[in-house]
Structures are given as C-alpha cells and as structure tokens.
Design an enzyme around this catalytic site. Sequence first.
Site, PDB file in Angstrom:
ATOM      1  N   GLY A 141       0.809  -1.213   0.000  1.00 60.92           N
ATOM      2  CA  GLY A 141       0.000   0.000   0.000  1.00 60.92           C
ATOM      3  C   GLY A 141       0.840   1.259   0.000  1.00 60.92           C
ATOM      4  O   GLY A 141       1.871   1.354  -0.675  1.00 60.92           O
ATOM      5  N   CYS A 142       0.412   2.241   0.781  1.00 57.15           N
ATOM      6  CA  CYS A 142       1.062   3.555   0.797  1.00 57.15           C
ATOM      7  C   CYS A 142       2.511   3.501   1.262  1.00 57.15           C
ATOM      8  O   CYS A 142       3.293   4.398   0.945  1.00 57.15           O
ATOM      9  CB  CYS A 142       0.270   4.520   1.682  1.00 57.15           C
ATOM     10  SG  CYS A 142      -1.375   4.924   1.034  1.00 57.15           S
ATOM     11  N   ALA A 143       2.894   2.478   2.007  1.00 62.89           N
ATOM     12  CA  ALA A 143       4.266   2.367   2.498  1.00 62.89           C
ATOM     13  C   ALA A 143       5.208   1.769   1.467  1.00 62.89           C
ATOM     14  O   ALA A 143       6.420   1.737   1.670  1.00 62.89           O
ATOM     15  CB  ALA A 143       4.303   1.524   3.775  1.00 62.89           C
TER      16      ALA A 143
ATOM     17  N   LEU B 264       3.487   5.516   5.778  1.00 64.82           N
ATOM     18  CA  LEU B 264       2.696   4.587   6.585  1.00 64.82           C
ATOM     19  C   LEU B 264       1.885   3.699   5.657  1.00 64.82           C
ATOM     20  O   LEU B 264       1.424   4.145   4.604  1.00 64.82           O
ATOM     21  CB  LEU B 264       1.754   5.361   7.508  1.00 64.82           C
ATOM     22  CG  LEU B 264       2.411   6.279   8.532  1.00 64.82           C
ATOM     23  CD1 LEU B 264       1.373   7.203   9.153  1.00 64.82           C
ATOM     24  CD2 LEU B 264       3.108   5.460   9.603  1.00 64.82           C
TER      25      LEU B 264
END
Length: 376
Positions: free
Chosen positions: A157-159, A362
């Site tokens: 994901g965003c990480a 994160l």
Amino acid sequence: MHNTTNKYLARGGIMSFINSVGVGIPEHNLSQDEVKDLVQEVFPFSTDQLAKYLPVFDNAEVKNRQFVVDKEWLKQDHSFKERNDLYQSHAHELTCEAVDHCLTNKDFLTEDVPYEAIDMIIFVSSTGIATPSLDVHLVNSRNFREDINRMPLWGLGCAGGAIGLSRAFDWLTAHPKKTALIVCCELCSLTFQKSDIKKSNLIGSALFGDGVSAVLAVGVDSPYLSFRKSNTPKITKTSSLTKKDSTSVMGWEVSDNGLEVIFSKSIPALVHTFWEIHIQTFLNNLDLNESMIHSFIAHPGGKKVLEAMRSVLQSSDSSKFANSYKVLANHGNMSSATVFYVLYESMKENTNKDDVSILSALGPGFSSELLLLEWN
C-alpha cells in the site's frame, strides 16, 4: 548539523545514493469539484448523508488528480477481470514512461543511464495483479539485461515506495558496485466501487489518484555514481516498524467486483501513538531532533495525517512539509508512488550540502518506514 551527520557516518559508513527520479502521469485530470459531483451522482446517498459526508472533499486539500480512466467509466459497473485487464495495460504504458523519464532526467543526471546498467528492478504495486509480475513486461519492452535481478513487492500500500527504497538500500549495501531501479505503480481509480457506500470508500474517493514513479539508486562503488548531479541525496539509515494486530487499519477487502478499500478513521490517532514512538526512537538513535531536519519527505496519506505528523514533531515550520502538501494538492494520494513524487519535488530544490531529510510512509500492516537522507 555537519558534525552530527558525519559522526553517524564515521560509525558505519553505510550508504547508497539516489541518482534520479521519474514519473508517469495518467492522461485524465479531474478536479476535486468534478470528483465531488461524480460521487453525488453515482452514490445512493440521502440528502442528510450528503450533507454529512461531502465536506470531506472540501477539507482534503486535494485540488486535482489524474486517472487512467475517464468520468464515464467511473459511473459504470465493472468486473474484477475488466478492472485488472485495464490495470495491466495502463501499468505497462506508464511504468515505461516513468522509467524512461528517470533514466534520462536532466534535472538530476549529467548523462543518460542505459537500461543495460540496471542490476535490480524492485517493482511495487497493490492496485492490480499480474503473474508474471509487471517488471517482466518492463524488461521485455526495454533493453534491460536478461540476467537482471527482480524483486516484485505487492500488498504494501502507501508504504510501498519507502519500503522498496529501503530494500534497495539493503541490497546496494551488500552489492556496492550495483544499481537498483525502484518502480511504484498504483492505479487506484480502477478499484473505485460505486456500490460500496461505506465511509472508508467515500474518504478514499476524496483522496486517491493514479500515478507511477521510478527511482534510480546506486551503490557507493557504482561506476554510475558519477552520472548524478550535486542536488541528489544519499541514504544512510533506514528503519521499519509494524504494529501487532492492526490489519484492520488499512488494506483491501476482496469482493466479486474487485478491491474495496479499508481506510480506518484511527490512522491520525496512530500517528500520535505508534508513529510518534517510531520517529522519536529513530531521531534519538541518530542524535538528531526536529530542528536539525531540513525537510520531511512524508507520504501525504491525507491532510489529517500530515497535521498529526507535524503535531508529533512539534514542528511550527510548515515549509518542512511543503512538498508533501504540494503533491497532495496536485495529484492526491497515489498509494506507494506518492512519496517518490514528493522526493522528486524535493530534489528539484537547491538544498545545502549536509542538510538531512527524513523520508517516511505509513501503510497496511499497520506499518511505518523511515529513511535518513543526507544531501550532497
């Protein structure tokens, strides 16, 4: 600053260098007002629900986003297969664009880096699936070597961008003569579910866009180190932290129609608890504090996430997060690719020698990734 940073390097001397960044930007630009109107048209909300939920769009600090599909596509129902077929075709096109931009970007390179020079491709994505992974299609489309190393990473994901860069740092530390290309490809619009009326989907609709980015990193003994200009950073330290029993914070719920977003309202609160422990430990171990950091190259998960980070750091200087806000406004949250867009904007600025930055993101897990960058 100079003495503190060199004290750390004298203890280990471990580093790798970021030579260049490139981006692939989809063709369809939608303003936040256009997306807001679209949501009112396709979501079966009552007047009271609209009055309650629509301010999310006004307060997100997103002005524009880019999508691989147009508004009419977003108004229709689509099968998982149709979505994924589009993911594969658009991902192939945009990853080639981002990689070409990265390896020829005159903002950061004194001369073009040939495809044959790349020893490792780390391919990061979470918004579609492909086997073989899409880095193979990239290798087939450009003149990369057949003996290239490959590391596809899915589900971060965003990480994902920050984690991919950390894994490149690890590999280049072990292979200091090598080069690594980290590619992040996220086509969030293809996961849009107009039948999903959960609040997390509405929040996702106010934030997420499509984008692809690529970073070229090289080892300290790489012959291609000399191709970089002076306004590029080196990575000297990384840190990962994953919170136990937090899988419900963000991720995907897989349905017959595709991927439905999980996006918990607890994320800003976790910045004040989980991320605060991580960032303060990271800074303390390096004998650094917020006042000594030139900038935070923070993945802009959303306005509230950035505000929570500034609160944790007690940072009154909004300019330290300026590029995160800029990318959020112009592109929205593009999952893993976003932090490289922020890095790209940061590298276009004239940063003083020996200034340091923190790159952070994160992601699902719930996880946090931190990297220390020193500017040269």
